[in-house]
Design an enzyme around this catalytic site. Structure first.
Site, PDB file in Angstrom:
ATOM      1  N   GLY A  79     -12.159  -1.849  -2.307  1.00  0.00           N
ATOM      2  CA  GLY A  79     -12.957  -2.050  -1.106  1.00  0.00           C
ATOM      3  C   GLY A  79     -12.171  -2.769  -0.030  1.00  0.00           C
ATOM      4  O   GLY A  79     -11.458  -3.734  -0.302  1.00  0.00           O
ATOM      5  N   SER A 119      -1.395  -1.534   1.041  1.00  0.00           N
ATOM      6  CA  SER A 119      -1.214  -0.397   1.952  1.00  0.00           C
ATOM      7  C   SER A 119       0.207  -0.333   2.488  1.00  0.00           C
ATOM      8  O   SER A 119       0.852  -1.372   2.700  1.00  0.00           O
ATOM      9  CB  SER A 119      -2.182  -0.514   3.127  1.00  0.00           C
ATOM     10  OG  SER A 119      -1.908   0.462   4.108  1.00  0.00           O
ATOM     11  N   TYR A 146      -5.375  -4.331  10.471  1.00  0.00           N
ATOM     12  CA  TYR A 146      -5.555  -3.908   9.082  1.00  0.00           C
ATOM     13  C   TYR A 146      -4.302  -4.197   8.264  1.00  0.00           C
ATOM     14  O   TYR A 146      -4.354  -4.818   7.192  1.00  0.00           O
ATOM     15  CB  TYR A 146      -5.897  -2.420   9.042  1.00  0.00           C
ATOM     16  CG  TYR A 146      -5.781  -1.797   7.679  1.00  0.00           C
ATOM     17  CD1 TYR A 146      -6.649  -2.149   6.648  1.00  0.00           C
ATOM     18  CD2 TYR A 146      -4.800  -0.843   7.403  1.00  0.00           C
ATOM     19  CE1 TYR A 146      -6.545  -1.578   5.386  1.00  0.00           C
ATOM     20  CE2 TYR A 146      -4.690  -0.264   6.163  1.00  0.00           C
ATOM     21  CZ  TYR A 146      -5.557  -0.632   5.160  1.00  0.00           C
ATOM     22  OH  TYR A 146      -5.445  -0.069   3.912  1.00  0.00           O
ATOM     23  N   LYS A 183     -15.264   9.781   6.783  1.00  0.00           N
ATOM     24  CA  LYS A 183     -14.322   8.869   7.427  1.00  0.00           C
ATOM     25  C   LYS A 183     -14.093   9.131   8.912  1.00  0.00           C
ATOM     26  O   LYS A 183     -13.516   8.299   9.608  1.00  0.00           O
ATOM     27  CB  LYS A 183     -12.983   8.887   6.688  1.00  0.00           C
ATOM     28  CG  LYS A 183     -13.067   8.309   5.284  1.00  0.00           C
ATOM     29  CD  LYS A 183     -11.702   8.171   4.630  1.00  0.00           C
ATOM     30  CE  LYS A 183     -10.877   7.112   5.313  1.00  0.00           C
ATOM     31  NZ  LYS A 183      -9.587   6.888   4.611  1.00  0.00           N
ATOM     32  N   HIS A 192      -8.846  16.902   9.329  1.00  0.00           N
ATOM     33  CA  HIS A 192      -8.982  17.257  10.740  1.00  0.00           C
ATOM     34  C   HIS A 192      -8.420  18.649  11.007  1.00  0.00           C
ATOM     35  O   HIS A 192      -9.029  19.443  11.739  1.00  0.00           O
ATOM     36  CB  HIS A 192      -8.269  16.227  11.611  1.00  0.00           C
ATOM     37  CG  HIS A 192      -8.975  14.911  11.706  1.00  0.00           C
ATOM     38  ND1 HIS A 192     -10.138  14.735  12.422  1.00  0.00           N
ATOM     39  CD2 HIS A 192      -8.696  13.700  11.154  1.00  0.00           C
ATOM     40  CE1 HIS A 192     -10.546  13.481  12.324  1.00  0.00           C
ATOM     41  NE2 HIS A 192      -9.686  12.838  11.553  1.00  0.00           N
ATOM     42  N   PHE A 206      -0.061  15.369  17.416  1.00  0.00           N
ATOM     43  CA  PHE A 206       0.469  14.480  18.441  1.00  0.00           C
ATOM     44  C   PHE A 206       1.918  14.827  18.778  1.00  0.00           C
ATOM     45  O   PHE A 206       2.735  15.099  17.887  1.00  0.00           O
ATOM     46  CB  PHE A 206       0.433  13.022  17.966  1.00  0.00           C
ATOM     47  CG  PHE A 206      -0.949  12.451  17.857  1.00  0.00           C
ATOM     48  CD1 PHE A 206      -1.930  12.770  18.779  1.00  0.00           C
ATOM     49  CD2 PHE A 206      -1.261  11.573  16.822  1.00  0.00           C
ATOM     50  CE1 PHE A 206      -3.207  12.234  18.671  1.00  0.00           C
ATOM     51  CE2 PHE A 206      -2.523  11.031  16.714  1.00  0.00           C
ATOM     52  CZ  PHE A 206      -3.497  11.359  17.635  1.00  0.00           C
ATOM     53  N   ARG A 220       5.860  11.339   7.065  1.00  0.00           N
ATOM     54  CA  ARG A 220       5.045  10.418   6.268  1.00  0.00           C
ATOM     55  C   ARG A 220       5.163  10.789   4.795  1.00  0.00           C
ATOM     56  O   ARG A 220       5.444  11.941   4.444  1.00  0.00           O
ATOM     57  CB  ARG A 220       3.570  10.501   6.685  1.00  0.00           C
ATOM     58  CG  ARG A 220       3.280  10.061   8.114  1.00  0.00           C
ATOM     59  CD  ARG A 220       3.337   8.557   8.276  1.00  0.00           C
ATOM     60  NE  ARG A 220       3.073   8.169   9.663  1.00  0.00           N
ATOM     61  CZ  ARG A 220       1.856   7.959  10.161  1.00  0.00           C
ATOM     62  NH1 ARG A 220       0.802   8.134   9.400  1.00  0.00           N
ATOM     63  NH2 ARG A 220       1.713   7.581  11.414  1.00  0.00           N
ATOM     64  N   TYR A 288       2.276   3.161  16.102  1.00  0.00           N
ATOM     65  CA  TYR A 288       2.341   4.387  15.313  1.00  0.00           C
ATOM     66  C   TYR A 288       3.597   4.400  14.448  1.00  0.00           C
ATOM     67  O   TYR A 288       4.701   4.151  14.928  1.00  0.00           O
ATOM     68  CB  TYR A 288       2.331   5.589  16.256  1.00  0.00           C
ATOM     69  CG  TYR A 288       2.239   6.926  15.570  1.00  0.00           C
ATOM     70  CD1 TYR A 288       1.022   7.425  15.148  1.00  0.00           C
ATOM     71  CD2 TYR A 288       3.390   7.690  15.345  1.00  0.00           C
ATOM     72  CE1 TYR A 288       0.933   8.663  14.523  1.00  0.00           C
ATOM     73  CE2 TYR A 288       3.310   8.927  14.725  1.00  0.00           C
ATOM     74  CZ  TYR A 288       2.079   9.404  14.313  1.00  0.00           C
ATOM     75  OH  TYR A 288       1.995  10.616  13.698  1.00  0.00           O
TER      76      TYR A 288
END
Length: 329
Positions: A79, A119, A146, A183, A192, A206, A220, A288
Site C-alpha cells: 500500500g 520504487s 513520491y 489507475k 493507455h 511523448f 525503461r 521525467y
C-alpha cells in the site's frame, strides 16, 4: 509458511496487491488479511471472487491489530500513495513513510518477516546508476514527492538497528499488467496505448526533450506484474535461506524503448502500427526519467533463478488475455 498461515497484504485492492491476493489464492493461501481503502468503487472488481479472512480499512488497521491480535506470519506491504503528480509531500510522507514505519515496528516487535514495495522512482534521473546497494540511497535525488518518500523510508530502514527477522524492500521498476483499470493517468503506457488503438487506431507517445534521445527511444525497464508475484511468493517461501536483508531491484535487467512497447501492444491487438509524437506536459517535463534499467545481480545471488517475461511475451499475454475482454487477474 503453511496454507493456514495468516498473511497480511496492504494495498490489497490496488493493482499489484490484488494480483498478489489472487496469486496467493491460486497456491492455496486464503487466510489473508487485506488492508486498503475499500470505499473506492472503481477498485471493487479487483478483488471480486478472491478469498480472504478479513478486510480492514487502512486507517483502522493498527487499532484493529491491537484489538484482534491475529497471529500474523508474514506481511506484504504494498500500500502506498503512488501518484507521481501529487506534489503535496505531506500526503506521501504520511502514507509512504510514517505508515510504513509503523508497519516495520509491528513486524519488529512481533518478529514477522516483511516484504515492502519500494520504487525505481527513488533513483531520480539515474545519473548515479541503478545499483541496489545500501550506500546509494543516501546520495540519490528523486525527481518527485513520491520518489522522495520512498527513498526516505529505504534510508530509514537501512539505518534501523532493530528490524524484523527478515525484510526486503523491492524497488519496482515499470510494472504493467491486469487490474490497473482504476489507475487512470497513472496506468501503464500499455493500458493507455491499447485504449487509444481501440478508440482511433493511433497511439500518442511523448516526444523526447533531450538531444541524446530520439522520439520514442526513451528507455525503461518494463516488468510484467506476474514476475513481481513470482518474486514476492519466492521470498515468502524462502526468506529463511535468503542471504541478507535489504533492498532489491525488481525489474528485468533489460531496458526497452517506448516504441518497442507500443509496437508489441499493436501486435497483441492485431492492428497496424500508427504512432503520433506529442509534447510532454510541462508539469512532468523536468521530472521525467529517460532511462531506467535494474541491476539484478543482488536478487540472483540471493537465489532467485526464474526467467522473466520478455517485453513481447508479457505485453502479448496482457493484451490478449486481459485487456481485450477487460478480464481481471
Amino acid at each position: 509458511m503453511t496454507r493456514s498461515s495468516i498473511i497480511v497484504v496492504t494495498g490489497a485492492a490496488g493493482f499489484i496487491g490484488s494480483c498478489l491476493t489472487g496469486y496467493l489464492n491460486e497456491r492455496g493461501f486464503d487466510n489473508l488479511i487485506l488492508v486498503d481503502e475499500f470505499s473506492r468503487l472503481d477498485k471493487v472488481d479487483n478483488l471480486r471472487g478472491k478469498k480472504f479472512r478479513n478486510q480492514v480499512e487502512r486507517d483502522d488497521f493498527f487499532q484493529w491489530l491491537e484489538i484482534r491480535k491475529p497471529a500474523v506470519e508474514f506481511i506484504f506491504h504494498l500500500g502506498a500513495r503512488t501518484d507521481t503528480t501529487e506534489f503535496d509531500y505531506a500526503v506521501h510522507e504520511r502514507l509512504n513513510l510514517q505508515y510504513s514505519q509503523t508497519i516495520w515496528d509491528y513486524c519488529m516487535l512481533n518478529q514477522i518477516p516483511l516484504v515492502y514495495a519500494s520504487s525505481a522512482a527513488t533513483y531520480g534521473s539515474g545519473d548515479l546508476g541503478y545499483n541496489d546497494d545500501h550506500q546509494l540511497p543516501f546520495e540519490l535525488e528523486p525527481l518527485n514527492a513520491y520518489g522522495i518518500s520512498k527513498n526516505e523510508f529505504d534510508k530509514w530502514a537501512i539505518q534501523q538497528k532493530s528490524h524484523p527477522p527478515f525484510w526486503a524492500g523491492l524497488k519496482f521498476f515499470n510494472v504493467y499488467g491486469p487490474n490497473e483499470y482504476h489507475k487512470g493517468r497513472m496506468a501503464s503506457v500499455i493500458w493507455h496505448a491499447f485504449n487509444q488503438i481501440k478508440n482511433n487506431g493511433t497511439v500518442k507517445l511523448f516526444k523526447s526533450h533531450r538531444a541524446d534521445f530520439k522520439d520514442g527511444q526513451q528507455l525503461r525497464d518494463f516488468i510484467y506484474v506476474k514476475d513481481i508475484l513470482k518474486v514476492c511468493f519466492w521470498l515468502m517461501e524462502n526468506f529463511e535461506n535468503v542471504q541478507g536483508n535489504g533492498l532489491y531491484n525488481l525489474g528485468t535487467g533489460k531496458a526497452r524503448s517506448f516504441e518497442d512497447l507500443v509496437k508489441a501492444t499493436f501486435s497483441g491487438a492485431g492492428e497496424p502500427v500508427r504512432i503520433q509524437y506529442i509534447d510532454m506536459p510541462d508539469d512532468i517535463r523536468n521530472k521525467y526519467q529517460y532511462f531506467t534499467e535494474a541491476k539484478m545481480d543482488k536478487l540472483i545471488h540471493a537465489g532467485y533463478d526464474e526467467n522473466f517475461y520478455t517485453l513481447e511475451e508479457g505485453v502479448s499475454d496482457y493484451v490478449k488475455n486481459y485487456l481485450v475482454n477487460k478480464n481481471y487477474y
